[in-house]
Structures are given as structure tokens and as C-alpha cells.
Write a protein that holds these residues in place. Structure first.
Motif, PDB file in Angstrom:
ATOM      1  N   ARG A  49      -8.278   2.504  -4.072  1.00  0.00           N
ATOM      2  CA  ARG A  49      -8.290   3.881  -4.587  1.00  0.00           C
ATOM      3  C   ARG A  49      -9.713   4.410  -4.563  1.00  0.00           C
ATOM      4  O   ARG A  49     -10.637   3.750  -5.022  1.00  0.00           O
ATOM      5  CB  ARG A  49      -7.747   3.922  -6.011  1.00  0.00           C
ATOM      6  CG  ARG A  49      -7.732   5.326  -6.628  1.00  0.00           C
ATOM      7  CD  ARG A  49      -7.139   5.298  -8.019  1.00  0.00           C
ATOM      8  NE  ARG A  49      -7.932   4.450  -8.926  1.00  0.00           N
ATOM      9  CZ  ARG A  49      -7.542   4.103 -10.144  1.00  0.00           C
ATOM     10  NH1 ARG A  49      -6.362   4.499 -10.595  1.00  0.00           N
ATOM     11  NH2 ARG A  49      -8.301   3.346 -10.896  1.00  0.00           N
ATOM     12  N   GLN A  56       0.333   4.870  -7.163  1.00  0.00           N
ATOM     13  CA  GLN A  56      -0.413   5.588  -8.199  1.00  0.00           C
ATOM     14  C   GLN A  56      -0.351   4.905  -9.574  1.00  0.00           C
ATOM     15  O   GLN A  56      -1.122   5.236 -10.462  1.00  0.00           O
ATOM     16  CB  GLN A  56       0.105   7.020  -8.324  1.00  0.00           C
ATOM     17  CG  GLN A  56       1.566   7.122  -8.722  1.00  0.00           C
ATOM     18  CD  GLN A  56       2.111   8.524  -8.580  1.00  0.00           C
ATOM     19  OE1 GLN A  56       1.381   9.446  -8.229  1.00  0.00           O
ATOM     20  NE2 GLN A  56       3.397   8.704  -8.837  1.00  0.00           N
ATOM     21  N   GLU A  60       0.202   7.770   0.835  1.00  0.00           N
ATOM     22  CA  GLU A  60       0.712   8.671  -0.199  1.00  0.00           C
ATOM     23  C   GLU A  60       0.788   7.943  -1.537  1.00  0.00           C
ATOM     24  O   GLU A  60       1.132   6.756  -1.590  1.00  0.00           O
ATOM     25  CB  GLU A  60       2.100   9.187   0.177  1.00  0.00           C
ATOM     26  CG  GLU A  60       2.130  10.084   1.397  1.00  0.00           C
ATOM     27  CD  GLU A  60       1.524  11.458   1.139  1.00  0.00           C
ATOM     28  OE1 GLU A  60       1.285  11.792  -0.042  1.00  0.00           O
ATOM     29  OE2 GLU A  60       1.303  12.193   2.120  1.00  0.00           O
ATOM     30  N   SER A  61       0.477   8.664  -2.611  1.00  0.00           N
ATOM     31  CA  SER A  61       0.465   8.046  -3.941  1.00  0.00           C
ATOM     32  C   SER A  61       1.850   7.572  -4.368  1.00  0.00           C
ATOM     33  O   SER A  61       1.976   6.688  -5.219  1.00  0.00           O
ATOM     34  CB  SER A  61      -0.082   9.033  -4.974  1.00  0.00           C
ATOM     35  OG  SER A  61       0.737  10.191  -5.036  1.00  0.00           O
ATOM     36  N   TYR A  74      -5.846   7.179  -1.613  1.00  0.00           N
ATOM     37  CA  TYR A  74      -5.419   5.786  -1.505  1.00  0.00           C
ATOM     38  C   TYR A  74      -5.488   5.371  -0.040  1.00  0.00           C
ATOM     39  O   TYR A  74      -5.042   6.108   0.843  1.00  0.00           O
ATOM     40  CB  TYR A  74      -4.011   5.609  -2.039  1.00  0.00           C
ATOM     41  CG  TYR A  74      -3.888   5.859  -3.531  1.00  0.00           C
ATOM     42  CD1 TYR A  74      -4.223   4.877  -4.451  1.00  0.00           C
ATOM     43  CD2 TYR A  74      -3.449   7.098  -4.004  1.00  0.00           C
ATOM     44  CE1 TYR A  74      -4.120   5.107  -5.819  1.00  0.00           C
ATOM     45  CE2 TYR A  74      -3.343   7.339  -5.365  1.00  0.00           C
ATOM     46  CZ  TYR A  74      -3.684   6.346  -6.264  1.00  0.00           C
ATOM     47  OH  TYR A  74      -3.587   6.576  -7.614  1.00  0.00           O
TER      48      TYR A  74
END
Length: 347
Positions: free
Chosen positions: A237, A212, A191-192, A251
Motif C-alpha cells: 500500500r 483495503q 483495485e482496493s 495498492y
């Protein structure tokens, strides 16, 4: 016989239909009793897969390697009476709750072979009372991650593999730690919003930032540290274009710090095999086609469909064509037989 029926059928699969296909040599009641009393489970799934996997291991070139892929799926059964098996589940592919069967699979993939070696049906048997709403709901006594951890411990005695692949649902620190303790590597989607530290010192000082916000030099992976995973990991990424033309970002995190960007993403692409497995299981193995009513008959039918999928894998390797083409050929043969029978009746 029942799994052959599931592969041959293009419509509802019923005890009456199979009895009629066999011209009454087995009665409707006989087939129903079999569905009610046959305890299919993970052991039978592994038994069916074992011989094929051993053959693949013997033929596989030294430079090739196997992976395990874990994922769950929901078979929607909106019009079936609810019970501990057919109930409300979150379907992450649709991003909504649906009524149906939720099952978790550990899939072995090497070369052209993709076989389930363990399947768990999620049963919601524990009642939970919610004082705020004054309603009772049900949940499973085990989380899907706990199912996966048990599967991996069993698989350790069954197959050799290099990587465990999974989406972000299974990217927990507990799963990562277990995979490394078992002597394997992992590549998971991330998860970002997941936070990482850029060094061990930064982790010790509590200096974390969201994935992120990371800057990836020359599109290469970054070596970072997660909160609850001892070893360093790689995070990368991947930018891709959706069907509607919009851009998405994926990701990935891996425990194998020797991988470069291209190798890491190429290995993770093998996770797509589990999506093909889900699709074939539902469309080619008649998984959702039986109007079964009881827990026993539903369980037997669902797991028989998994065994039918394994039969399709055998035929795929033997004939050199995919599941959907095999099913299309069976359908064409049946269509021709019906057409000739109709001509004879009309003559």
C-alpha cells in the motif's frame, strides 16, 4: 517524409499542406493515395524500434534492466464522422465515454529510452442488439486484455525484460499467469476491492478478504494469495497526497516476492513513461491534427504519428534534450523564418 512533416507542423496536417511545403514536388493526390494505400502496422512499429533497442541493450550496465509497460489511451475526435475506428470508448483518465480513437501500446523502457514496440488500434466491428432498448451498438471482437496477451507473446521473441508494468485495468489473473509462464515478473496496480487470502490453506478454504482491509506491518509488503494465480504474490500500500491536498491510496501487486517496499514502488514509478509517451504522441507528433476521413487514411496517419514519436526518441538521445524542448526549438526556428520573411516583405 510524412513523419518529418508531422514533427515539423504546429497546426493541422493535411495532404495539401505537405504538398505546399514541398513546393508541389509531390501533389496533394499523390500524398492522399499514399495515405490510402500504405499498410502500416505493428511490424513497422517494431522495425523502427528494433535498432535503437539493440543499441541500448549493448550499452546497458549489467545491473540495469528493461521493463515493458502496457496501457491504452483515447485520442478524442468529437467532430469526426463515426466509423469502426472513430467511435465511443471509455476513457478511464476522464472517467467518461468519449468519441475518438482507442489504442493499446506495449512500451519498452530502459534507461532514457522509451519506445513503442507494438500498437493496436481498437476497432468496433461486431454489432450487438439490445432488446431492452431496441438499439444496436458495436464492440471490438477482442478485449484490450486479449490484445495485450497477443503482444506479449510476440514480444517474447523480440526483447528481454524483467517486469511488465500496468494499471489495475490489466491486473487480471490471465495476464498475471501469462507473464509468469513467459518467465517474467509483473507489478500491477490493484483495485482496493480485490480479494486475497493470507495463506494457501486460507485460499483452499475460501477465506478471502478485500485488499483495503489488510494491515501492513511497518509499511512492508504482505505475502498473499490470489484466487486464480497459483504462486504467492506481494501486495503493498502506498499513501500519496493529491494536488488538492487530499490523500490517496495505491495498492500494488507483484509476483517478485523478493522485493521490499521501496524497490517495488520505485520500479512501478517507471510506468509513468507511458503517460509521457501518450502526451508527446498527441502534442508533438500531430496524432490528432489530420482531418482524415476514411479508415485507411486514418489508420496510416495514426500509425505514422507513432513512428514520428520514435524519431523524436532518436533525436532526444542524440541531442540530450526532451521531446517538448525539441519541438519548441523547431517552432522557434520556424517563427524566426516567418519574422524575417515578414520584415523583407515590409521593406
Amino acid at each position: 517524409m510524412y513523419t518529418d512533416y508531422l514533427l515539423s507542423s504546429t497546426g493541422p496536417t493535411t495532404a495539401t499542406g505537405l504538398s505546399r511545403l514541398l513546393e508541389g514536388s509531390l501533389s496533394h493526390d499523390h500524398i492522399t493515395r499514399w495515405l490510402s494505400s500504405t499498410p502500416l502496422g505493428a511490424a513497422e512499429v517494431w522495425r523502427q524500434a528494433k535498432a535503437l533497442i539493440r543499441q541500448a541493450e549493448a550499452r546497458r550496465p549489467a545491473e540495469d534492466f528493461a521493463v515493458l509497460i502496457v496501457d491504452d489511451s483515447v485520442l478524442e475526435k468529437a467532430h469526426t464522422d463515426a466509423n469502426e475506428l472513430i467511435c465511443t470508448h471509455w476513457d478511464h483518465s476522464q472517467q467518461r465515454y468519449v468519441k475518438g480513437l482507442n489504442f493499446v501500446t506495449l512500451l519498452y523502457q530502459a534507461g532514457d529510452l522509451a519506445l513503442p514496440i507494438a500498437v493496436e488500434l481498437v476497432r468496433k466491428t461486431v454489432s450487438v442488439f439490445h432488446p431492452k432498448t431496441q438499439k444496436t451498438s458495436y464492440q471490438s471482437p477482442f478485449t484490450k486484455n486479449e490484445y495485450v496477451q497477443q503482444m506479449l507473446r510476440v514480444a517474447q521473441q523480440q526483447v528481454a525484460y524483467r517486469y511488465l508494468l500496468a494499471d489495475s485495468w490489466y491486473a487480471s489473473a490471465e495476464n498475471m499467469t501469462l507473464v509468469r509462464a513467459l518467465g517474467h515478473h509483473f507489478i500491477f496496480a490493484l483495485e482496493s476491492s480485490r480479494t486475497v487470502a493470507l495463506s494457501e490453506a486460507a485460499r483452499a478454504q475460501g477465506q478471502f478478504q478485500a485488499v483495503q482491509t489488510l494491515v501492513f506491518p511497518d509499511t512492508q509488503p504482505l505475502r498473499v494469495f490470489l484466487r486464480a494465480v497459483q504462486e504467492a504474490v506481494l501486495v503493498t500500500r502506498q499513501v500519496f497526497t493529491n494536488q488538492d491536498g487530499s490523500q490517496g491510496i495505491l495498492y500494488l501487486v507483484s509476483s517478485d516476492t523478493d522485493l521490499d517496499q521501496a524497490r517495488l514502488t520505485t520500479i512501478y514509478q517507471r510506468r509513468w513513461k507511458v503517460e509521457e509517451y501518450h502526451k508527446s504522441l498527441k502534442q508533438n507528433a500531430s496524432m490528432g491534427k489530420a482531418p482524415t476521413k476514411t479508415l485507411a487514411t486514418q489508420t496510416t496517419h495514426f500509425l505514422a504519428a507513432v513512428l514520428a514519436y520514435t524519431k523524436l526518441e532518436v533525436l532526444k538521445l542524440k541531442c540530450g534534450i526532451g521531446h517538448f524542448r525539441l519541438k519548441a526549438q523547431l517552432y522557434t526556428v520556424g517563427l524566426k523564418a516567418m519574422y524575417l520573411q515578414l520584415r523583407q516583405l515590409s521593406a
